[in-house]
Write a protein that holds these residues in place. Structure first.
Motif, PDB file in Angstrom:
ATOM      1  N   GLU A   1       0.836  -1.198   0.000  1.00 15.60           N
ATOM      2  CA  GLU A   1       0.000   0.000   0.000  1.00 15.60           C
ATOM      3  C   GLU A   1       0.867   1.242   0.000  1.00 15.60           C
ATOM      4  OE1 GLU A   1      -2.020   1.015   3.469  1.00 15.60           O
ATOM      5  OE2 GLU A   1      -0.608   0.128   4.835  1.00 15.60           O
ATOM      6  N   CYS A   2       0.216   2.367  -0.289  1.00 14.21           N
ATOM      7  CA  CYS A   2       0.908   3.654  -0.275  1.00 14.21           C
ATOM      8  C   CYS A   2       1.009   4.178   1.145  1.00 14.21           C
ATOM      9  CB  CYS A   2       0.145   4.682  -1.107  1.00 14.21           C
ATOM     10  SG  CYS A   2       0.108   4.333  -2.842  1.00 14.21           S
ATOM     11  N   PRO A   3       2.052   4.926   1.442  1.00 11.48           N
ATOM     12  CA  PRO A   3       2.084   5.640   2.716  1.00 11.48           C
ATOM     13  C   PRO A   3       1.107   6.794   2.679  1.00 11.48           C
ATOM     14  CG  PRO A   3       3.935   6.279   1.376  1.00 11.48           C
ATOM     15  CD  PRO A   3       3.255   5.167   0.641  1.00 11.48           C
ATOM     16  N   SER A   4       0.724   7.265   3.840  1.00 10.33           N
ATOM     17  CA  SER A   4      -0.221   8.379   3.892  1.00 10.33           C
ATOM     18  C   SER A   4       0.408   9.613   3.278  1.00 10.33           C
ATOM     19  CB  SER A   4      -0.615   8.666   5.345  1.00 10.33           C
ATOM     20  OG  SER A   4      -1.220   7.535   5.900  1.00 10.33           O
ATOM     21  N   PRO A   5      -0.277  10.258   2.317  1.00 11.24           N
ATOM     22  CA  PRO A   5       0.277  11.447   1.695  1.00 11.24           C
ATOM     23  C   PRO A   5       0.245  12.620   2.658  1.00 11.24           C
ATOM     24  CG  PRO A   5      -1.936  11.051   0.906  1.00 11.24           C
ATOM     25  CD  PRO A   5      -1.591   9.904   1.775  1.00 11.24           C
ATOM     26  N   SER A   6       1.056  13.579   2.378  1.00 12.58           N
ATOM     27  CA  SER A   6       1.076  14.775   3.206  1.00 12.58           C
ATOM     28  C   SER A   6      -0.150  15.609   2.931  1.00 12.58           C
ATOM     29  CB  SER A   6       2.346  15.597   2.899  1.00 12.58           C
ATOM     30  OG  SER A   6       2.326  16.002   1.549  1.00 12.58           O
ATOM     31  N   ALA A   7      -0.304  16.651   3.727  1.00 14.35           N
ATOM     32  CA  ALA A   7      -1.508  17.471   3.610  1.00 14.35           C
ATOM     33  C   ALA A   7      -1.626  18.140   2.257  1.00 14.35           C
ATOM     34  CB  ALA A   7      -1.515  18.524   4.719  1.00 14.35           C
ATOM     35  N   SER A   8      -0.504  18.378   1.619  1.00  5.01           N
ATOM     36  CA  SER A   8      -0.549  19.033   0.309  1.00  5.01           C
ATOM     37  C   SER A   8      -0.761  18.054  -0.834  1.00  5.01           C
ATOM     38  CB  SER A   8       0.752  19.803   0.061  1.00  5.01           C
ATOM     39  OG  SER A   8       1.848  18.909   0.043  1.00  5.01           O
ATOM     40  N   ASP A   9      -0.726  16.762  -0.516  1.00  5.83           N
ATOM     41  CA  ASP A   9      -0.891  15.768  -1.579  1.00  5.83           C
ATOM     42  C   ASP A   9      -2.357  15.691  -1.993  1.00  5.83           C
ATOM     43  OD1 ASP A   9       1.701  15.282  -1.311  1.00  5.83           O
ATOM     44  OD2 ASP A   9       1.514  13.321  -0.344  1.00  5.83           O
ATOM     45  N   SER A  10      -2.580  15.483  -3.306  1.00  9.91           N
ATOM     46  CA  SER A  10      -3.944  15.226  -3.753  1.00  9.91           C
ATOM     47  C   SER A  10      -4.020  14.355  -4.994  1.00  9.91           C
ATOM     48  CB  SER A  10      -4.711  16.530  -3.993  1.00  9.91           C
ATOM     49  OG  SER A  10      -3.988  17.406  -4.783  1.00  9.91           O
ATOM     50  N   LEU A  11      -2.960  13.701  -5.415  1.00 13.02           N
ATOM     51  CA  LEU A  11      -3.013  12.741  -6.520  1.00 13.02           C
ATOM     52  C   LEU A  11      -2.279  11.489  -6.103  1.00 13.02           C
ATOM     53  CD1 LEU A  11      -3.729  12.176  -9.511  1.00 13.02           C
ATOM     54  CD2 LEU A  11      -1.475  13.031 -10.107  1.00 13.02           C
ATOM     55  N   VAL A  12      -2.848  10.332  -6.402  1.00 13.18           N
ATOM     56  CA  VAL A  12      -2.176   9.086  -6.069  1.00 13.18           C
ATOM     57  C   VAL A  12      -0.807   9.093  -6.734  1.00 13.18           C
ATOM     58  CG1 VAL A  12      -2.253   6.599  -6.373  1.00 13.18           C
ATOM     59  CG2 VAL A  12      -4.320   7.846  -5.806  1.00 13.18           C
ATOM     60  N   TYR A  13       0.177   8.817  -5.961  1.00 12.82           N
ATOM     61  CA  TYR A  13       1.546   8.884  -6.449  1.00 12.82           C
ATOM     62  C   TYR A  13       1.852   7.594  -7.183  1.00 12.82           C
ATOM     63  CZ  TYR A  13       6.462  10.071  -6.483  1.00 12.82           C
ATOM     64  OH  TYR A  13       7.731  10.398  -6.865  1.00 12.82           O
ATOM     65  N   ILE A  14       1.829   7.678  -8.521  1.00 13.69           N
ATOM     66  CA  ILE A  14       2.057   6.489  -9.335  1.00 13.69           C
ATOM     67  C   ILE A  14       3.311   6.720 -10.146  1.00 13.69           C
ATOM     68  CG2 ILE A  14       1.124   5.076 -11.189  1.00 13.69           C
ATOM     69  CD1 ILE A  14      -1.638   5.882 -10.257  1.00 13.69           C
ATOM     70  N   SER A  15       4.255   5.836  -9.965  1.00 10.94           N
ATOM     71  CA  SER A  15       5.509   5.949 -10.695  1.00 10.94           C
ATOM     72  C   SER A  15       5.919   4.564 -11.152  1.00 10.94           C
ATOM     73  CB  SER A  15       6.606   6.565  -9.805  1.00 10.94           C
ATOM     74  OG  SER A  15       7.859   6.459 -10.443  1.00 10.94           O
ATOM     75  N   ARG A  16       6.480   4.484 -12.342  1.00  9.09           N
ATOM     76  CA  ARG A  16       6.897   3.200 -12.894  1.00  9.09           C
ATOM     77  C   ARG A  16       7.921   2.519 -11.990  1.00  9.09           C
ATOM     78  NH1 ARG A  16       9.009   3.100 -18.997  1.00  9.09           N
ATOM     79  NH2 ARG A  16       6.956   4.062 -19.170  1.00  9.09           N
ATOM     80  N   SER A  17       8.867   3.291 -11.505  1.00  8.94           N
ATOM     81  CA  SER A  17       9.928   2.688 -10.698  1.00  8.94           C
ATOM     82  C   SER A  17       9.394   2.119  -9.396  1.00  8.94           C
ATOM     83  CB  SER A  17      11.027   3.724 -10.403  1.00  8.94           C
ATOM     84  OG  SER A  17      10.485   4.828  -9.696  1.00  8.94           O
ATOM     85  N   TYR A  18       8.411   2.816  -8.795  1.00  8.03           N
ATOM     86  CA  TYR A  18       7.875   2.329  -7.527  1.00  8.03           C
ATOM     87  C   TYR A  18       6.973   1.112  -7.721  1.00  8.03           C
ATOM     88  CZ  TYR A  18       9.709   6.700  -5.786  1.00  8.03           C
ATOM     89  OH  TYR A  18      10.545   7.731  -5.469  1.00  8.03           O
ATOM     90  N   THR A  19       6.307   1.057  -8.871  1.00 10.13           N
ATOM     91  CA  THR A  19       5.508  -0.133  -9.165  1.00 10.13           C
ATOM     92  C   THR A  19       6.409  -1.340  -9.365  1.00 10.13           C
ATOM     93  OG1 THR A  19       3.846   1.260 -10.239  1.00 10.13           O
ATOM     94  CG2 THR A  19       3.740  -1.102 -10.669  1.00 10.13           C
ATOM     95  N   TYR A  20       7.517  -1.139 -10.082  1.00  8.60           N
ATOM     96  CA  TYR A  20       8.485  -2.218 -10.240  1.00  8.60           C
ATOM     97  C   TYR A  20       9.005  -2.679  -8.876  1.00  8.60           C
ATOM     98  CZ  TYR A  20       8.759  -1.323 -15.281  1.00  8.60           C
ATOM     99  OH  TYR A  20       8.483  -1.194 -16.614  1.00  8.60           O
ATOM    100  N   HIS A  21       9.281  -1.698  -8.015  1.00 10.72           N
ATOM    101  CA  HIS A  21       9.823  -2.012  -6.680  1.00 10.72           C
ATOM    102  C   HIS A  21       8.821  -2.834  -5.878  1.00 10.72           C
ATOM    103  CE1 HIS A  21      11.267  -1.514  -2.588  1.00 10.72           C
ATOM    104  NE2 HIS A  21      12.426  -1.081  -3.092  1.00 10.72           N
ATOM    105  N   ALA A  22       7.538  -2.432  -5.923  1.00  7.88           N
ATOM    106  CA  ALA A  22       6.515  -3.162  -5.177  1.00  7.88           C
ATOM    107  C   ALA A  22       6.362  -4.577  -5.700  1.00  7.88           C
ATOM    108  CB  ALA A  22       5.181  -2.419  -5.257  1.00  7.88           C
ATOM    109  N   ALA A  23       6.436  -4.736  -7.038  1.00 10.46           N
ATOM    110  CA  ALA A  23       6.324  -6.064  -7.618  1.00 10.46           C
ATOM    111  C   ALA A  23       7.492  -6.948  -7.203  1.00 10.46           C
ATOM    112  CB  ALA A  23       6.243  -5.961  -9.140  1.00 10.46           C
TER     113      ALA A  23
END
Length: 840
Positions: free
Chosen positions: A62-84
């Motif tokens: 799962e994603c960590p809780s975004p900061s108060a200024s966050d408002s878009l799901v943080y999707i990045s190719r490198s992080y998806t590869y890392h999670a897989a």
């Protein structure tokens, strides 16, 4: 129990985020949008947290809780590869391509909901032949070796595209706009699917893509990127707009509509019916939480066919973040939904409110969280059962073949992943919702789509009403069904089905003509040509009515033609019949007078028997005219022309005989003339019989070869069908007339040559006048007959018969009738001889 054990062994992964252990690079700006979570997210998280209590074989990234200024799901190719990669590593230790224990073997992965996430995930997991069940948009994989490991829990795009086309054609929305997400699916839709729509009669005011949204796009930049798109869409005359997107597309769509409000675009142009694909779903951002939902009111969307799952609402209501210690996801969700932090994660944060624990999911508005199961949620629900049934089938197979050794559970988990695919492909069961779950030959879930009508309310809640179905497995006539009466349209249409056309429809009585340099569904409306109609709207061409019907004034309806013929009931028929009877009476009177005074010199002069025959033939000629009046029947059609031809040939033959006798009589008075031997009754009778015989022969041939018959003339008159006698052979008809004309011409010529003979003794001058009248009448008849239509054609023929017969009667017999009746003193031989001698 076996299914429960199998489900415990399933490894569920929602690979939409990065692992908590991975840090975000500081060189990239923070994202500014965060999606509100759906019931499917809690479904996965709830299953995972429950399974953690029974097994360590389940991992949830799962994603960590975004900061108060966050408002878009943080999707990045490198992080998806890392999670897989973490899924394939030892629990708690990230060492790529290395696993030091045999206790936690990966069985399958649930991925989604975006296609690019599934694509990045597939690049890693397909190397290890790991089954991947995709509950969102499936990626386009050109590598067939990778594609065989993907199990699509969403139905085929192709069936959805067919459903969209059928929906547009059903409502006759042929002038539409299209917005698509700029990815491989969107490009395929624009390049390959839309041309098929065009072939079926749908054309497009615009086809454009959404501006790309990256994690570096701040809200002002997103608004600016949507500016041109907003002007294009809101300025379009198309009332139906197809939005081909994915789960986050609704966020961008809302921004576009928000821009329209700031740009003060007139509200009339905002009246659109949005047609949304099933891969889209209602998502929102923290910034959009206060925005109204009116934009989606009346929209139509496709959704994976689903049913209400018993107990799902209760499952959501019982979610308690305090008791779900293993569920790290729920804390993040609780913070975003209720604006507070759980006590367990607020130790280092002092300026945020702490949740009381009394927060209830059902208190959230629908724009934040839906208590019902959405299409994505249902796909997740089904995917869990698919894996559970496949594991159960594999476990049962091992028992059947006595392949389980000591430590059966571990033996099961040590099975090769590629062996698990065969069990997944053959999965077929009835879900608890009553649906048959199985994969087709393309490894796609074999279910259809529901058509959803979105209805919003002032309290920022909304209702998804099912108003139709797209079921590829149904009979042909039930593949696409829609309940039009149950649809709620956008407010600006006042609950009237909107029209989405390039221009107003062509009304009945008009046909379409394409506008130059415009799409094919833009056209002008032209009135139908004379004699043609169109009884439907938007017809491409006008057509002629059946032969027995004619167009009305508006040229939108065919009316039954009246049957027309010259009858005794109408004034023209009465007038002609009265004239025929009057002339018949006059002829009979003259005949009677002549018979009464048959021994007088004026009657005996020039063969009184010929005079009787001529008068009888004229009497029959007048009566013959009555055959032409009334409804044509088979017998009357045969008698009309034949009787007319023979009787008139007798009458003209008598005139010809009279003329020849007069001329020969004067020639015979010369002393040396031998012609006196020819002058007599035998010559007169021979002339009449021979001339009549020729006409009779012509009429007999006519009857044998092509006799007249009753017929309808459906083309001469616009509003009438003329019931007439078809001549059968026009050539024979004109042969009869031609022969009469020949006899009349010969008679006229002979009479003209003897016109200077004494008036008191002969009829040459009167015959000349009678033949002149006769020939003029019938010469005038031919062009008049050919130029008139309907019953007036018959009236012309009757008039010609009466006029020519009256000419013969008046010119030949009226002078004699006058002497017999008015001047009887002149009807003596002395007077005739005296006047003759005076002449000589």
């Amino acid at each position: 129990m076996v299914l429960f054990v199998a489900s415990v062994l399933v490894l569920l992964v929602q690979v939409v985020c990065k692992s908590p252990s991975v840090q975000r690079p500081t060189s990239q700006p923070l994202p500014i949008v965060h999606k509100y979570y759906q019931s499917g997210d809690l479904l996965i998280a709830g299953i995972v947290s429950h399974l953690f209590k029974f097994s360590d074989a389940v991992k949830f990234e799962e994603c960590p809780s975004p900061s108060a200024s966050d408002s878009l799901v943080y999707i990045s190719r490198s992080y998806t590869y890392h999670a897989a990669m973490e899924l394939l590593s030892t629990k708690g230790r990230f060492i790529p391509n290395y696993k030091c224990d045999n206790q936690n073997n990966l069985v399958a992965v649930l991925g989604g909901p975006k296609s690019n996430v599934c694509l990045y995930m597939a690049h890693i997991l397909c190397i290890y032949k790991t089954p991947q069940l995709l509950y969102g948009s499936a990626p386009v994989l050109n590598n067939k070796k990778e594609a065989i490991f993907l199990y699509k829990m969403f139905p085929s795009w192709a069936n959805e595209n067919i459903g969209i086309m059928k929906l547009l054609l059903y409502f006759r929305w042929i002038w539409v706009g299209v917005i698509y997400v700029d990815n491989e699916h969107g490009q395929q839709f624009a390049q390959k699917v839309l041309p098929v729509f065009s072939e079926r009669g749908v054309c497009f005011d615009f086809v454009t893509n959404f501006p790309a949204v990256t994690f570096s796009s701040y809200f002002p930049e997103m608004v600016e990127g949507n500016n041109d798109l907003t002007k294009l869409v809101m300025g379009s005359t198309a009332k139906a707009v197809v939005v081909h997107g994915e789960i986050q597309t609704i966020i961008v769509l809302r921004i576009m509509l928000r821009v329209a409000e700031f740009k003060e675009i007139p509200m009339r142009t905002k009246a659109k019916v949005w047609i949304l694909t099933a891969q889209m779903d209602f998502t929102s951002t923290e910034l959009q939480r206060s925005w109204d939902l009116d934009f989606i009111h009346g929209a139509l969307s496709f959704a994976i066919h689903s049913r209400e799952v018993v107990g799902f609402g209760q499952f959501l209501r019982e979610r308690d973040p305090a008791s779900e210690k293993e569920d790290g996801f729920i804390g993040d969700f609780w913070k975003q939904a209720f604006g507070c932090s759980l006590p367990s994660i607020t130790k280092a944060i002092t300026d945020e409110p702490v949740c009381t624990g009394e927060e209830k999911l059902e208190s959230l508005p629908g724009s934040v969280f839906e208590m019902s199961m959405t299409g994505h949620s249902y796909s997740i629900y089904t995917a869990v059962y698919v894996v559970a049934h496949a594991v159960h089938a594999m476990y049962s197979s091992m028992l059947k073949h006595r392949a389980l050794a000591d430590g059966g559970r571990n033996q099961l988990l040590r099975q090769q992943r590629w062996q698990f695919h065969e069990f997944l492909k053959r999965v077929s069961f009835n879900s608890s919702a009553g649906d048959l779950v199985s994969f087709d030959e393309n490894v796609e879930i074999a279910v259809g789509f529901d058509i959803i009508n979105w209805v919003t309310f002032p309290n920022k809640s909304f209702l998804r009403a099912k108003v139709g179905r797209m079921d590829p497995k149904a009979p042909k006539d039930k593949v696409f069904t829609i309940h039009e009466d149950g649809i709620i349209w956008p407010h600006m249409f006042n609950q009237v089905q909107p029209l989405s056309l390039c221009n107003d429809r062509c009304l009945s009585g008009y046909s379409k003509r394409k506008k130059e340099e415009k799409p094919f569904c833009c056209y002008d409306c032209l009135p139908c040509p004379e004699g043609k109609i169109s009884n439907l709207e938007d017809t491409s061409d006008c057509f002629r009515c059946p032969e027995d019907q004619y167009p009305n004034t508006n040229q939108d309806l065919c009316l039954q033609k009246r049957i027309s013929f010259l009858s005794y009931e109408e004034p023209l028929g009465i007038s002609l019949a009265s004239s025929a009877l009057s002339f018949s009476f006059m002829t009979a009177s003259v005949l009677g007078i002549f018979i009464k005074n048959q021994d007088t010199p004026i009657v005996k002069a020039n063969n009184r028997n010929l005079s009787y025959i001529l008068l009888v033939s004229l009497l029959l000629s007048f009566l013959c005219a009555l055959l032409f009046i009334g409804r044509p029947e088979k017998v009357s059609c045969l008698l009309r022309q034949i009787t007319f031809g023979i009787i008139f040939s007798v009458a003209v033959s008598c005139v010809l005989a009279k003329t020849i006798i007069v001329v020969l009589a004067f020639i015979a008075t010369k002393p040396v003339s031998r012609i006196r031997n020819w002058v007599g009754k035998q010559l007169a009778y021979s002339i009449v019989l021979s001339c009549s015989f020729i006409q009779t022969t012509i009429c007999t041939v006519w009857l044998i070869t092509s006799p007249p018959f009753p017929d309808f003339d459906k083309h001469s008159m616009t509003e009438e069908m003329i019931l007439k006698c078809n001549e059968g052979s026009v050539a024979m008809f004109y042969c009869v007339l031609g022969y009469l004309g020949f006899l009349a011409t010969v008679s006229f010529t002979v009479a003209f040559l003897g016109r200077k003979l004494p008036d008191s003794f002969n009829e040459a001058k009167f015959i000349t006048f009678s033949m002149l009248v006769f020939c003029n009448v019938w010469l005038t008849f031919v062009p008049t007959y050919l130029s008139t239509k309907g019953k007036y054609t018959v009236a012309v023929e009757i008039f010609s018969i009466l006029a020519s017969s009256a000419g013969l009667l008046g010119c030949i017999f009226f002078p004699k009738f006058y002497i017999i009746v008015v001047r009887p003193e002149l009807n003596i031989k002395g007077q005739i001889t005296k006047r003759l001698n005076e002449r000589i």
